[in-house]
Design an enzyme around this catalytic site. Structure first.
Site, PDB file in Angstrom:
ATOM      1  N   HIS A  74       0.840  -1.202   0.000  1.00  0.00           N
ATOM      2  CA  HIS A  74       0.000   0.000   0.000  1.00  0.00           C
ATOM      3  C   HIS A  74       0.872   1.248   0.000  1.00  0.00           C
ATOM      4  CE1 HIS A  74       0.549   0.834   4.357  1.00  0.00           C
ATOM      5  NE2 HIS A  74       0.455  -0.475   4.551  1.00  0.00           N
ATOM      6  N   ASP A  76      -0.291   4.365   0.955  1.00  0.00           N
ATOM      7  CA  ASP A  76      -0.662   5.374   1.951  1.00  0.00           C
ATOM      8  C   ASP A  76       0.052   5.099   3.266  1.00  0.00           C
ATOM      9  OD1 ASP A  76      -2.341   3.042   2.182  1.00  0.00           O
ATOM     10  OD2 ASP A  76      -3.665   4.146   3.531  1.00  0.00           O
ATOM     11  N   ASP A 106       6.402   0.979   7.002  1.00  0.00           N
ATOM     12  CA  ASP A 106       5.013   0.623   6.632  1.00  0.00           C
ATOM     13  C   ASP A 106       4.490   1.550   5.563  1.00  0.00           C
ATOM     14  OD1 ASP A 106       2.527  -0.507   6.672  1.00  0.00           O
ATOM     15  OD2 ASP A 106       1.913   0.372   8.560  1.00  0.00           O
ATOM     16  N   GLU A 138      -5.089   1.730   2.414  1.00  0.00           N
ATOM     17  CA  GLU A 138      -5.033   0.504   3.222  1.00  0.00           C
ATOM     18  C   GLU A 138      -5.248   0.822   4.692  1.00  0.00           C
ATOM     19  OE1 GLU A 138      -3.143  -2.708   5.687  1.00  0.00           O
ATOM     20  OE2 GLU A 138      -2.713  -0.585   5.645  1.00  0.00           O
ATOM     21  N   GLU A 139      -4.614   1.907   5.130  1.00  0.00           N
ATOM     22  CA  GLU A 139      -4.580   2.214   6.568  1.00  0.00           C
ATOM     23  C   GLU A 139      -5.951   2.605   7.126  1.00  0.00           C
ATOM     24  OE1 GLU A 139      -2.234   1.526   8.431  1.00  0.00           O
ATOM     25  OE2 GLU A 139      -0.332   1.667   7.374  1.00  0.00           O
ATOM     26  N   GLU A 166       3.970  -6.309   3.866  1.00  0.00           N
ATOM     27  CA  GLU A 166       3.848  -5.646   5.172  1.00  0.00           C
ATOM     28  C   GLU A 166       5.049  -6.040   6.042  1.00  0.00           C
ATOM     29  OE1 GLU A 166       1.745  -3.524   6.491  1.00  0.00           O
ATOM     30  OE2 GLU A 166       0.073  -3.532   5.078  1.00  0.00           O
ATOM     31  N   HIS A 359       3.917   3.203  12.285  1.00  0.00           N
ATOM     32  CA  HIS A 359       2.919   4.118  12.883  1.00  0.00           C
ATOM     33  C   HIS A 359       3.481   4.980  14.016  1.00  0.00           C
ATOM     34  CE1 HIS A 359      -0.771   1.571  11.400  1.00  0.00           C
ATOM     35  NE2 HIS A 359       0.262   1.489  10.576  1.00  0.00           N
TER      36      HIS A 359
HETATM   37 ZN   LIG Z   1       0.963  -1.395   6.289  1.00  0.00          ZN
END
Ligand SMILES: [Zn+2]
Length: 387
Positions: A74, A76, A106, A138-139, A166, A359
């Site tokens: 992903h 984003d 990520d 995705e997030e 991931e 994150h």
């Molecule tokens: Zn991810």
């Protein structure tokens, strides 16, 4: 040091520079990747979101045949709001064997490794195609991946497998729980608290809904049989309950945001059915007895399906071989993997970096993780080559 590390680093630096927090457009990044691929003679398909503000990207290298391997990630990233960063989140920096920046782990690091592989893929005599599938959003609920899977189906490609990059520290992950976001909205009738006889209290109805969900959650907890997960059962959790404006007013509206983490397919329907039956049979009639126009509605905001282990599928067998391991494990987080699997594509997760660094403020990835990933991908190219 692998020769691919330098191009991967340059690409990652570029990717981190695009602020692709999910609420923003990712089009500039997708267009950059499309141009980057076009510069090497690889045509990419840009698949716009329904409102046109975001896009997925799909590209294929190798023979124009059915099947092949999907490498997916992903584009984003999660927001940096409220986090105290010591560095600019959208300008990659290098320090002590780590690359810092939002998305390094990520999961722009993986996308950079995949893109760095293009010259090798073009030189190799691939036996079957290798596809790139890069998604948006995705997030915030894996919304973009559905468009990729639809495109793959419509194009009749029928891939043999999909690898989702991931962060797993290049371990092979073959399962995770699903993640389903639910919203229950209650409409009663507000009035002054001195005239409760004129109102229909939405908080009281919300409490009844929450009680049903809690009872269900406790019943699931009492059967800890899905031992590959932690905790070993499907969870139901109420996260947000919004209602009310003043102590002296009967609340007319309430919303409940709740969450289901299912260990396997087929767990959601019974939960929904039980709630619907309780609402129809008991909770809504009680509210309507006070106000005929009362309503209770439950909707699914997102539904990320679980990834179910398929130890005998080629995806897992090949990924283990390339990763040099006999073991596969499960992940505590949801991903797009279940969406690919649901479309009939055997899927595993394997990517560079540690989820512990995703994150967070000053997100980083170890350079050695990128090197491991590039090694894995180089072995994949070798495995897929005719000679
Ligand atoms: Zn991810």
């Amino acid at each position: 040091m692998t020769a691919l590390l330098r191009p991967a680093t340059e690409i990652l630096e570029k990717l981190v520079g695009f602020d692709t927090v999910s609420r923003n457009s990712n089009l500039a990044l997708i267009e950059w990747i499309a141009r980057h691929l076009a510069g090497q003679g690889v045509a990419a398909t840009v698949l716009k979101s329904p409102d046109g503000t975001k896009a997925n990207l799909f590209a294929s290298i190798g023979p124009r045949t059915d099947g092949g391997i999907v490498l997916s990630g992903h584009t984003d990233v999660v927001p940096v709001d409220g986090q105290i960063w010591l560095r600019d989140p959208f300008r990659m920096t290098s320090e002590n064997g780590r690359y810092y920046g939002r998305g390094t782990t990520d999961m722009k690091g993986y996308i950079a490794c995949v893109l760095a592989l293009v010259p090798q893929l073009l030189q190799a005599r691939l036996k079957r195609p290798v596809h790139f599938a890069f998604s948006y959003d995705e997030e915030v609920g894996c919304f973009g991946a559905h468009g990729l899977v639809d495109h793959i189906k419509a194009a009749g490609i029928r891939p043999h497998m999909a690898f989702i990059g991931e962060p797993t520290r290049m371990q092979v992950v073959n399962g995770h729980k699903g993640s389903c976001g639910m919203l229950t909205s209650i409409t009663g009738r507000s009035c002054h608290s001195s005239r409760t006889d004129l109102g229909a209290n939405a908080i009281y109805a919300a409490m009844d809904v929450v009680a049903v969900l809690r009872r269900r959650a406790e019943a699931l907890e009492a059967d800890p049989s899905d031992t590959m997960f932690d905790p070993p059962y499907t969870t139901v959790s109420v996260g947000v309950l919004n209602s009310g404006t003043a102590r002296n007013a009967v609340p007319g509206d309430a919303t409940i945001q709740w969450d289901i983490r299912a260990t396997r397919p087929g767990m959601l329907d019974p939960i929904r059915q039980e709630l619907d039956a309780e609402v129809r049979g008991r909770i809504l009639p009680a509210l309507r007895a006070r106000h005929a126009g009362a309503e209770i509605a439950t909707e699914t905001i997102y539904d990320v399906p679980p990834l179910t282990p398929e130890p005998d599928a080629e995806a897992e067998v090949l990924a283990k071989r390339l990763a040099g391991t006999n073991d596969a494990t499960t992940a505590p987080y949801g991903s797009e993997a279940g969406i690919f699997q649901q479309a009939g594509i055997p899927t595993i997760i394997c990517g560079p970096g540690d989820i512990a660094q995703a994150h967070i403020a000053d997100e980083w990835i170890e350079v050695s993780e990128l090197e491991s990933c590039l090694g894995f991908l180089a072995r994949l190219v070798k495995h897929e080559s005719a000679s």
